[in-house]
Design a protein around this motif. Sequence first.
Motif, PDB file in Angstrom:
ATOM      1  N   PHE A  19       0.821  -1.209   0.000  1.00  5.56           N
ATOM      2  CA  PHE A  19       0.000   0.000   0.000  1.00  5.56           C
ATOM      3  C   PHE A  19       0.856   1.260   0.000  1.00  5.56           C
ATOM      4  O   PHE A  19       0.482   2.275  -0.605  1.00  5.56           O
ATOM      5  CB  PHE A  19      -0.969   0.009   1.187  1.00  5.56           C
ATOM      6  CG  PHE A  19      -2.247  -0.718   0.898  1.00  5.56           C
ATOM      7  CD1 PHE A  19      -3.228  -0.154   0.124  1.00  5.56           C
ATOM      8  CD2 PHE A  19      -2.454  -1.996   1.392  1.00  5.56           C
ATOM      9  CE1 PHE A  19      -4.399  -0.816  -0.168  1.00  5.56           C
ATOM     10  CE2 PHE A  19      -3.618  -2.681   1.125  1.00  5.56           C
ATOM     11  CZ  PHE A  19      -4.595  -2.093   0.338  1.00  5.56           C
ATOM     12  N   TYR A  23       0.697   4.134  -2.824  1.00  2.00           N
ATOM     13  CA  TYR A  23       0.514   5.552  -2.493  1.00  2.00           C
ATOM     14  C   TYR A  23       1.593   6.397  -3.162  1.00  2.00           C
ATOM     15  O   TYR A  23       1.306   7.459  -3.718  1.00  2.00           O
ATOM     16  CB  TYR A  23       0.535   5.762  -0.985  1.00  2.00           C
ATOM     17  CG  TYR A  23       0.571   7.220  -0.604  1.00  2.00           C
ATOM     18  CD1 TYR A  23      -0.546   8.028  -0.782  1.00  2.00           C
ATOM     19  CD2 TYR A  23       1.730   7.790  -0.100  1.00  2.00           C
ATOM     20  CE1 TYR A  23      -0.515   9.371  -0.459  1.00  2.00           C
ATOM     21  CE2 TYR A  23       1.771   9.132   0.230  1.00  2.00           C
ATOM     22  CZ  TYR A  23       0.648   9.918   0.046  1.00  2.00           C
ATOM     23  OH  TYR A  23       0.688  11.254   0.365  1.00  2.00           O
ATOM     24  N   ASN A  28      -3.197   5.194  -4.782  1.00  4.40           N
ATOM     25  CA  ASN A  28      -4.043   5.226  -3.586  1.00  4.40           C
ATOM     26  C   ASN A  28      -3.980   6.598  -2.948  1.00  4.40           C
ATOM     27  O   ASN A  28      -2.947   7.264  -3.007  1.00  4.40           O
ATOM     28  CB  ASN A  28      -3.588   4.191  -2.553  1.00  4.40           C
ATOM     29  CG  ASN A  28      -3.995   2.790  -2.892  1.00  4.40           C
ATOM     30  OD1 ASN A  28      -4.750   2.560  -3.817  1.00  4.40           O
ATOM     31  ND2 ASN A  28      -3.498   1.845  -2.128  1.00  4.40           N
ATOM     32  N   THR A  33      -4.575   4.557   2.233  1.00  6.21           N
ATOM     33  CA  THR A  33      -3.327   3.958   2.708  1.00  6.21           C
ATOM     34  C   THR A  33      -3.296   3.872   4.229  1.00  6.21           C
ATOM     35  O   THR A  33      -2.932   2.839   4.789  1.00  6.21           O
ATOM     36  CB  THR A  33      -2.122   4.769   2.199  1.00  6.21           C
ATOM     37  OG1 THR A  33      -2.196   4.849   0.768  1.00  6.21           O
ATOM     38  CG2 THR A  33      -0.812   4.124   2.598  1.00  6.21           C
ATOM     39  N   THR A  37      -3.387   0.455   6.368  1.00  9.69           N
ATOM     40  CA  THR A  37      -2.235   0.235   7.251  1.00  9.69           C
ATOM     41  C   THR A  37      -2.708  -0.053   8.669  1.00  9.69           C
ATOM     42  O   THR A  37      -2.206  -0.980   9.328  1.00  9.69           O
ATOM     43  CB  THR A  37      -1.298   1.462   7.225  1.00  9.69           C
ATOM     44  OG1 THR A  37      -0.845   1.655   5.875  1.00  9.69           O
ATOM     45  CG2 THR A  37      -0.112   1.264   8.134  1.00  9.69           C
TER      46      THR A  37
END
Length: 115
Positions: A19, A23, A28, A33, A37
Motif C-alpha cells: 500500500f 501511495y 491510492n 493507505t 495500514t
Amino acid sequence: MFLYSLIFPIISIMAIVWFAFRYLKGKNSIITTVLWTLFWIVVAIFSLFPNLSNQFAKLVGITRGLDFIIILVFIILFYTVLRLYFIVDKLQNDLNTVVKQVAIQNEITLDDEEE
C-alpha cells in the motif's frame, strides 16, 4: 507459538509495504493507505497477542475474542460494500449525464434523415 502468529505478521508487513508503494505511485489516496495500514497493524497485533482480542471483546460487552474479531470484520465489510455502492451510484449518475449531453449534441432531426 501457532503458525498463524508467524504468517499473519509477515503478510501484514507485505500488505503495508504494498500500500505504501501504491501511495507513492499515486494509485491510492493517503486516507486509503492509512486505513489499510491500520487494519493490517491490528491483524498483526491480534495474531501476535491473541488474548488481546478477549480484552477488547470484554470492553464492548462481547464474551469471546473471536466473536469480537468476526463482528469487527463484518463491520469493516459492511462499510466497504456501502462505500462501493455510493461510488458506483455516483459513477452511474455521471455516466447518465454524459450520455444525455452527447445525445443532445448529436441530435438527429427528421430533416437530417431526408438528405
